[in-house]
Design an enzyme around this catalytic site. Structure first.
Site, PDB file in Angstrom:
ATOM      1  CG  PHE A 116      21.875  28.910  48.906  1.00 43.85           C
ATOM      2  CD1 PHE A 116      21.149  27.821  48.443  1.00 43.85           C
ATOM      3  CD2 PHE A 116      21.292  29.720  49.890  1.00 43.85           C
ATOM      4  CE1 PHE A 116      19.885  27.532  48.943  1.00 43.85           C
ATOM      5  CE2 PHE A 116      20.032  29.431  50.402  1.00 43.85           C
ATOM      6  CZ  PHE A 116      19.330  28.332  49.921  1.00 43.85           C
ATOM      7  CG  ASP A 131      23.087  36.921  48.733  1.00 40.72           C
ATOM      8  OD1 ASP A 131      23.024  37.291  49.913  1.00 40.72           O
ATOM      9  OD2 ASP A 131      22.529  35.891  48.303  1.00 40.72           O
ATOM     10  CE  LYS A 136      21.601  32.869  56.087  1.00 42.48           C
ATOM     11  NZ  LYS A 136      20.986  31.725  56.740  1.00 42.48           N
TER      12      LYS A 136
HETATM   13  C1  LIG Z   1      23.869  34.079  50.782  1.00 46.13           C
HETATM   14  C2  LIG Z   1      22.449  33.715  51.034  1.00 46.13           C
HETATM   15  N1  LIG Z   1      21.486  34.301  50.315  1.00 46.13           N
HETATM   16  C3  LIG Z   1      20.195  34.008  50.521  1.00 46.13           C
HETATM   17  C4  LIG Z   1      19.800  33.092  51.458  1.00 46.13           C
HETATM   18  C5  LIG Z   1      18.353  32.790  51.656  1.00 46.13           C
HETATM   19  O1  LIG Z   1      17.911  33.388  52.818  1.00 46.13           O
HETATM   20  P1  LIG Z   1      16.540  32.921  53.499  1.00 46.13           P
HETATM   21  O2  LIG Z   1      16.762  31.537  53.996  1.00 46.13           O
HETATM   22  O3  LIG Z   1      16.315  33.912  54.586  1.00 46.13           O
HETATM   23  O4  LIG Z   1      15.496  32.974  52.443  1.00 46.13           O
HETATM   24  C6  LIG Z   1      20.770  32.459  52.235  1.00 46.13           C
HETATM   25  C7  LIG Z   1      20.392  31.457  53.241  1.00 46.13           C
HETATM   26  O5  LIG Z   1      21.158  30.667  53.692  1.00 46.13           O
HETATM   27  C8  LIG Z   1      22.122  32.765  52.008  1.00 46.13           C
HETATM   28  O6  LIG Z   1      23.096  32.187  52.721  1.00 46.13           O
END
Ligand SMILES: Cc1ncc(COP(=O)(O)O)c(C=O)c1O
Length: 398
Positions: free
Chosen positions: A133, A220, A249
């Protein structure tokens, strides 16, 4: 009027639980009816310092009194301070600031494509993973390995090669002879995919494959980074360095923020005019980032995440040992997933009723990602509430 009335004017994007939260203190939050909850979710791995932290709150108040936003036509002193700190903690070299996880990942995808073009690749491709994700913009959705959430949004950008997690031979096979590959993109611990860690050896092997082929390794760390696993960044457990690392986050402890940290191979790809954002790197978010890291260091929160995380995991393993229907308890530090043998979304509601915030991800994984300030006593409280809920749920007839 009950606090959790349906929302007639906001878009229907969330199946919300019937509660509205109004304030918090430390690991506890209260709803507008005065009911208290233990926070095992931290706003989905965001509230690093819990709620109303006595050191963060006055710092943010001070910043709001001075300046919330300027813009990137001018220098923002704390951008440099936060970038320097992230460089020190990561061993990488340069940072771009944005406002969220998907924005950080979007920037990473642009870096990979421009990196490819710089090498003469006309249509660069990026290796991504099943169950990953990366966000919900059009490009990060394309990178994401969850078909359900892509439905209705095609056509999505091309240029992704998808492989299974933890299978280096599958990666080699899928990319064999493909001269268009520019990067590999993964989460050290897949969050939305069900708290699914990549093995340290796999990460080392991917690093080696990227080096051998001159690909970028992009990790990520939006969810698993910022101290949650007991190291600043989860990939550091495998003793590797990525070329690109999106963050968001927990970096601002609740103030919206995103960052892309780059190593030497990716640090100079963007030049003026290639990328930008109005809000990214604004004084309020930068102050939040600087203070979050300062307080984490001052208060030893990395060590706390490792210690309380291990305590929480051990307690869950002990209490759920031999319970039929519990498939696996996994994760690292304060990122814990309890996989059950069936869909268990209802556990989120039952925990809420019992005064505990948590989430269920990937349909059957109960996820705990509490603030990093959690104590062992608070972890015990979480276990005391959660374990009977899981046992009762699993004992019900399906
Ligand atoms: C690993 C990861 N990357 C990207 C995102 C996307 O982040 P945002 O919701 O701040 O756009 C999330 C959100 O849960 C995530 O867990």
């Amino acid at each position: 009027m009950t606090t959790a009335a349906a929302s007639p004017h906001t878009m229907n994007t969330y199946g919300r639980l019937p509660v509205a939260l109004s304030h918090g203190k430390g690991l506890r939050v209260w709803d507008t009816d005065g009911k208290c909850y233990l926070d095992g979710l931290a706003g989905i791995a965001v509230n690093t310092l819990g709620h109303a932290h006595p050191k963060l709150t006055p710092a943010l108040q001070d910043q709001i009194g001075k300046m919330i936003h300027s813009c990137n036509y001018y220098h923002v002193p704390n951008q440099e301070a936060l970038a320097a700190k992230l460089v020190e903690l990561s061993g990488m070299t340069n940072v771009f600031f944005c406002n969220s996880g998907l924005e950080a990942n979007e920037a990473a995808l642009k870096l990979a494509r421009k990196f490819g073009h710089g090498k003469g690749i006309e249509k660069p491709e990026i290796v991504v993973y099943e169950k990953s994700f990366h966000g919900r913009s059009i490009a990060t959705l394309a990178a994401t390995g969850n078909e359900k959430i892509k439905e209705g949004f095609g056509p999505l950008p091309e240029g992704f090669v998808r492989v299974p997690v933890n299978d280096i031979e599958a990666l080699k096979k899928a990319t064999h002879g493909n001269k268009n590959i520019a990067a590999v993109f993964l989460e050290t611990i897949q969050g939305e995919g069900g708290v699914q860690p990549f093995r340290a050896q796999y990460l080392k092997d991917v690093r080696a494959v990227c080096d051998a082929n001159d690909w970028l390794l992009m990790i990520d760390e939006v969810q698993c980074g910022m101290g949650r696993t007991g190291k600043w960044f989860a990939h550091q457990w495998a003793d590797i360095l990525p070329d690109v690392m999106p963050l968001a986050k927990g970096l601002g402890s609740g103030v919206p923020i995103g960052a892309v940290v780059a190593g030497p191979k990716a640090a100079n790809i963007f030049q003026p005019g290639n990328h930008g954002t109005t809000f990214g790197g604004n004084p309020l978010a930068m102050r939040a980032g600087v203070e979050t890291i300062r307080i984490m260091e001052e208060d030893g929160l990395l060590a706390n995440a490792a210690k309380v995380g291990a305590h929480l995991r051990a307690a869950l393993e002990r209490e759920l040992a031999g319970v039929a229907g519990v498939k696996e308890i996994r994760g690292q530090g304060l990122m814990v997933g309890i996989e059950l043998d069936r869909g268990c979304g209802v556990i989120m509601n039952r925990a809420l009723d019992a005064g505990l915030l948590l989430s269920v991800t990937a349909d059957s994984v109960v996820r705990l990602v509490p603030p990093l300030i959690i104590t062992e006593a608070e972890a015990d409280e979480i276990v005391a509430i959660l374990v009977p809920i899981i046992k009762t749920f699993l004992a019900e007839k399906v």
